[in-house]
Design an enzyme around this catalytic site. Structure first.
Site, short mmCIF file in Angstrom:
data_model
loop_
_atom_site.label_atom_id
_atom_site.label_comp_id
_atom_site.label_asym_id
_atom_site.label_seq_id
_atom_site.Cartn_x
_atom_site.Cartn_y
_atom_site.Cartn_z
N ASP A 43 1.10 -1.27 -0.36
CA ASP A 43 0.33 0.17 -0.02
C ASP A 43 0.71 1.16 0.18
O ASP A 43 1.53 1.59 1.28
CB ASP A 43 -1.07 -0.11 1.22
CG ASP A 43 -2.34 0.68 1.02
OD1 ASP A 43 -1.54 1.56 0.58
OD2 ASP A 43 -2.98 0.68 1.77
N ASP A 44 0.94 1.98 -1.02
CA ASP A 44 1.68 3.02 -1.08
C ASP A 44 3.32 2.77 -1.66
O ASP A 44 4.29 3.58 -1.07
CB ASP A 44 1.45 4.31 -0.15
CG ASP A 44 0.28 4.74 0.02
OD1 ASP A 44 0.19 4.56 -1.28
OD2 ASP A 44 0.06 5.43 1.13
N ASP A 73 -0.78 -0.58 -5.07
CA ASP A 73 -1.60 0.09 -5.64
C ASP A 73 -1.65 1.21 -6.81
O ASP A 73 -1.85 2.12 -6.91
CB ASP A 73 -2.54 -0.50 -4.56
CG ASP A 73 -2.46 0.93 -2.95
OD1 ASP A 73 -0.89 1.37 -2.98
OD2 ASP A 73 -2.68 1.30 -2.56
N ASN A 74 -0.04 2.21 -5.83
CA ASN A 74 0.35 3.14 -6.31
C ASN A 74 1.44 3.51 -5.69
O ASN A 74 1.75 3.32 -4.51
CB ASN A 74 -0.59 4.19 -6.00
CG ASN A 74 -1.02 4.19 -5.09
OD1 ASN A 74 -2.40 3.70 -4.45
ND2 ASN A 74 -0.39 5.20 -3.30
N CYS A 110 -5.38 4.71 -4.04
CA CYS A 110 -5.50 3.49 -3.30
C CYS A 110 -6.81 2.75 -4.10
O CYS A 110 -7.15 1.48 -5.16
CB CYS A 110 -6.00 3.37 -1.83
SG CYS A 110 -4.53 4.00 -0.42
#
Length: 498
Positions: A40-41, A309-310, A74
């Site tokens: 996540d991130d 996700d990013n 997200c």
């Protein structure tokens, strides 16, 4: 190896609820397993601090070093991964209703046809471990905390408490609510690791798909207690975009930002260190999964994917820590895959992205891929082909907001505006669409502002060429076609890009 299933050439009508034609529901022969670890991130600056991932996946597999996310946020990114569609087709533009979040995903009927349902129809055990979609399940009125979406045979996802803080949360475990109070054994990433190990190591001969989504290194990026003292003195990277002095050519929303203060830099460095620390448990998770697969005799039949996700930025263009821009730090993320037929130690420079994940895994599984999918199978690329066939990748961000919006919902246990030091203004770029080609990054904003960067000569996006380079007009025309494309039309336009 499973037989190759050819993607339908046209964008045919169909509903998300419709299933595969009976004759193509499942291919004959052995099927591979899939383990996808979605951080996540996570941005590329953290990869050097993951020795187990690099030793067990990177060295034994292929790195896609031009892998992009369509929308650097997200929920939109996770929707694209599960559906194989760009945001303008998923309809998921943000983490919140009415234009995003779990409630909108469910309301639009997206859950009826996802990668999970495609693989389940092809005979797979499917398991989700961790974060699903932002706002699950509380954003959708009438949806109980015990709700398990279609397609998932095993489900372990947080529904309350503080998973982003690492401790004290409640999980929906296959329709049963289980509270995990703080203890030495309930650090969230570690719990997900143990549950996923049980799933992939189970004495079940069926092929499986394990989707593992920890909540780190998303801020506040709380590390496991055993890692909280690691990397003393570590600082955030200072590339040429960091605290950029000359903001000529940048959108007005960025030009108004002041230079970073000493307090901003200190806060950014502390966050970067926590991000690295928090990823150590994920690094250990990858090692544990590989060990479990090897012991179960399934490692050689399993594709292991490690991605995010990013991306994330700290201090770039004077920005407070965050994402949501069209710049490389936010849209270009790590992607490493190890598995049957994947060349070890290889780096591919082909343009790829999160819109391709679902079609690729479905193809490898011999599962049906709906004609609604915009992405393409990367099967040949992963097995050694030199290119993906794509010459442009679509970037989107559809939420124009003020400079001081209400706090966005990132999930249970995330405090409002977790990234931003109290001394710093926030910046939210206006809605935009753009393209990443082999040479250029091109962005168009709803304000009429444009950015064009020659990535070969200017990898840190410092010199905006939109007013002078004729490439801007060509890319604008292509962008107009892609931002309204669907299915095979997207793939054709991407392949024929100038």
């Amino acid at each position: 190896m499973p037989a190759l299933l050819v993607l339908l050439a046209g964008c045919l009508p169909g509903s998300r609820a419709s299933g595969p034609p009976p004759s193509t529901a499942a291919a004959k022969g052995p099927k591979p397993n899939f383990v996808v670890v979605l951080a996540d991130d996570l941005d590329s600056s953290l990869m050097p601090y993951l020795p187990r991932v690099n030793r067990l996946l990177t060295a034994h597999g292929t790195t896609l070093d031009r892998y992009y996310v369509n929308l650097s946020w997200c929920c939109p990114s996770r929707a694209t991964l599960l559906l194989g569609e760009y945001a303008h087709n998923t309809g998921i533009w943000s983490n919140n209703p009415p234009n995003g979040g779990f409630a909108e995903f469910q309301k639009r009927g997206e859950e009826d046809s996802t990668l999970a349902t495609w693989l389940e129809s092809a005979g797979y055990r499917t398991g989700l471990f961790g974060k699903y979609l932002n706002g699950y399940p509380e954003q959708a009125p009438g949806t109980p905390a015990t709700y398990v979406p279609p397609g998932w045979s095993t489900w372990v996802s947080p529904v309350a408490g503080s998973p982003f803080q690492g401790f004290d949360y409640t999980l929906n475990e296959n329709g049963r609510l289980v509270h995990r109070p703080p203890s030495a054994k309930t650090y969230f990433t570690d719990v997900l690791s143990r549950e996923a190990q049980k799933f992939v190591g189970a004495a079940d001969e069926r092929p499986f798909f394990a989707y593992i989504a920890p909540t780190v290194p998303h801020p506040p990026a709380v590390p496991a207690p055993r890692h909280k003292n690691l990397f003393p003195g570590l600082k955030a990277p200072r590339d040429p975009s960091y605290d950029l002095a000359d903001m000529t050519g940048k959108p007005a929303e960025l030009r108004r930002l002041p230079r970073l203060t000493a307090a901003d830099e200190k806060a950014g460095d502390a966050l970067f260190r926590r991000r690295v620390q928090s990823m150590q448990a994920v690094d250990e998770m990858v090692e544990a999964l590989v060990s479990t697969l090897r012991t179960a005799g399934r490692l050689n039949d399993t594709y292991l994917v490690f991605t995010s996700d990013n991306g994330f930025h700290i201090g770039s263009y004077r920005l407070a820590p965050g994402k949501n821009t069209g710049y490389e730090n936010d849209v270009r993320v790590p992607f490493v895959v190890r598995g049957p037929g994947v060349p070890p130690g290889r780096v591919s420079h082909a343009l790829t992205g999160n819109v391709d994940v679902a079609p690729t895994l479905a193809d490898l599984a011999g599962a049906w891929t709906p004609p609604l999918a915009d992405g393409r199978s990367l099967r040949a690329l992963l097995h050694g082909a030199p290119a993906s066939g794509r010459r442009a990748y679509l970037l989107e961000h559809g939420t124009a907001r003020g400079t001081h919006p209400a706090p966005a919902y990132d999930g249970p246990g995330v405090p409002p505006h977790p990234y931003t030091p109290a001394t710093r203004d926030e910046a939210y770029l206006p809605a935009f669409a753009g393209l990443r080609t082999e040479r250029y990054l091109y962005l168009e904003y709803v304000t009429g502002e444009r950015e064009l960067y020659d990535m070969a000569a200017d990898p840190y996006q410092l010199r905006n060429l939109a007013a002078a380079d004729p490439a801007a007009s060509r890319l604008s025309a292509l962008l107009a076609a892609l931002r309204a494309c669907a299915g095979a039309a997207c793939r054709r336009a991407e392949s024929e890009a100038p």
